[in-house]
Design a protein around this motif. Sequence first.
Motif, PDB file in Angstrom:
ATOM      1  N   UNK A   1       5.076  21.570  13.349  1.00 28.18           N
ATOM      2  CA  UNK A   1       3.554  21.843  13.296  1.00 28.18           C
ATOM      3  C   UNK A   1       2.813  21.528  11.422  1.00 28.18           C
ATOM      4  N   UNK A   2       3.449  22.363  10.471  1.00 29.09           N
ATOM      5  CA  UNK A   2       3.081  22.418   9.358  1.00 29.09           C
ATOM      6  C   UNK A   2       2.817  21.343   8.826  1.00 29.09           C
ATOM      7  N   UNK A   3       4.495  20.103   8.891  1.00 32.27           N
ATOM      8  CA  UNK A   3       5.428  19.419   8.386  1.00 32.27           C
ATOM      9  C   UNK A   3       5.055  17.896   9.190  1.00 32.27           C
ATOM     10  N   UNK A   4       4.092  17.924  10.160  1.00 30.84           N
ATOM     11  CA  UNK A   4       4.011  16.852  11.280  1.00 30.84           C
ATOM     12  C   UNK A   4       3.496  15.666  10.491  1.00 30.84           C
ATOM     13  N   UNK A   5       2.374  15.728   9.519  1.00 27.09           N
ATOM     14  CA  UNK A   5       2.021  14.833   8.094  1.00 27.09           C
ATOM     15  C   UNK A   5       3.804  13.884   7.349  1.00 27.09           C
ATOM     16  N   UNK A   6       4.233  14.572   6.919  1.00 25.23           N
ATOM     17  CA  UNK A   6       5.142  14.184   6.433  1.00 25.23           C
ATOM     18  C   UNK A   6       6.035  13.693   7.425  1.00 25.23           C
ATOM     19  N   UNK A   7       6.990  14.441   8.377  1.00 29.11           N
ATOM     20  CA  UNK A   7       7.724  13.589   9.344  1.00 29.11           C
ATOM     21  C   UNK A   7       7.262  12.438   9.881  1.00 29.11           C
ATOM     22  N   UNK A   8       5.890  12.202  10.075  1.00 32.17           N
ATOM     23  CA  UNK A   8       5.391  10.443  10.869  1.00 32.17           C
ATOM     24  C   UNK A   8       5.750   9.869   9.151  1.00 32.17           C
ATOM     25  N   UNK A   9       5.291  10.251   8.448  1.00 31.81           N
ATOM     26  CA  UNK A   9       4.593   9.269   7.500  1.00 31.81           C
ATOM     27  C   UNK A   9       6.594   9.339   6.862  1.00 31.81           C
ATOM     28  N   UNK A  10       7.691   9.950   6.456  1.00 33.84           N
ATOM     29  CA  UNK A  10       8.730   9.349   5.956  1.00 33.84           C
ATOM     30  C   UNK A  10       9.419   9.009   7.296  1.00 33.84           C
ATOM     31  N   UNK A  11       9.763   9.509   8.152  1.00 33.23           N
ATOM     32  CA  UNK A  11      10.587   8.055   9.758  1.00 33.23           C
ATOM     33  C   UNK A  11      10.032   7.523  10.161  1.00 33.23           C
ATOM     34  N   UNK A  12       8.544   7.986  10.862  1.00 35.10           N
ATOM     35  CA  UNK A  12       7.539   6.969  11.393  1.00 35.10           C
ATOM     36  C   UNK A  12       7.923   7.909  13.346  1.00 35.10           C
ATOM     37  N   UNK A  13       7.394   7.153  13.897  1.00 31.90           N
ATOM     38  CA  UNK A  13       7.417   6.843  15.461  1.00 31.90           C
ATOM     39  C   UNK A  13       7.604   6.145  16.035  1.00 31.90           C
ATOM     40  N   UNK A  14       8.268   6.371  16.933  1.00 31.01           N
ATOM     41  CA  UNK A  14       9.355   5.027  18.090  1.00 31.01           C
ATOM     42  C   UNK A  14       8.241   4.943  18.794  1.00 31.01           C
TER      43      UNK A  14
END
Length: 285
Positions: free
Chosen positions: A188-201
């Motif tokens: 929840x908290x790091x969703x922007x970081x996760x999406x930016x760093x790893x991307x959504x398939x």
Amino acid sequence: MEEIQHESNLKESHKVLLTYIRSVCVLDQETLCRRFAKILRRLEPETLNNDTEIEDQSEAIVGMLEQYIASINNNIQDDGFKINKIRHQVSGAMLYVYVNTWVDEIAKTNSDFSANQISSLKSLIDDIVGSGENLEYSVSIVDAQQRIATETNKGIREASIELSWLLDQHWFNSTSERRVILSPRLLSELRPYLVDRYGISTNDSDGSLLQCFQCTDILTIGQKCPQTTCPVAFHSKCLNVYRRSAISEGQCPNYSNCGCTLFSGQEQEENYLTRVGVPEGTVLD
């Protein structure tokens, strides 16, 4: 604990509710509603029906809780905080998570983190997301300890204490099979970081993260289309919703691209999906 400049604008009952949520960080709706009802009984008894059991007022209490949280969020958002909602990936229960909304870098999540701790946190996330290539989205506790020891230049015993702290702070969860997974707080908290760093398939992108087709949350535990290149995945509870929908007909929602059937039989009882993440029965709340 972080200072919130606009908290003084809240009523006493709102402050008590905020303090409680902030202290536990992550909790399910049922637990929060019970605590919320106690707060109302003590500070605003006129808002409850004293002739009716709390359990029989659950729908009304949930409605009031949502109003109170909306009011709290309006007051704390300028200070960079928010009470988010996210579904538990296995049970589907609604969770409330107190988050820092100014997180464009992990370094901003907690000023108490040292540079080495931030490095180990990032590296551990890298390892867990990287295991998603095999649809695991987890690492063993031993490997997690070793990663932390390497990043912080500490011994395994100290790294074990560090990992326990990260688990206690709800940045990660553990399983009964001694695996470490991403927690609801982190997702929840790091969703922007996760999406930016790893991307959504997606059909057009080879991101490292899966997204539930039904609820659109990041998915690290659930089931996906058996076609390797198809990005469609579901949390188990969300899969049941899709299965019952008129549009499913047993086919993958990406059928035009993958040509896969997800269910068969008159009641769609046969399931051809591929498991994602740790076995659901091993997840510890």
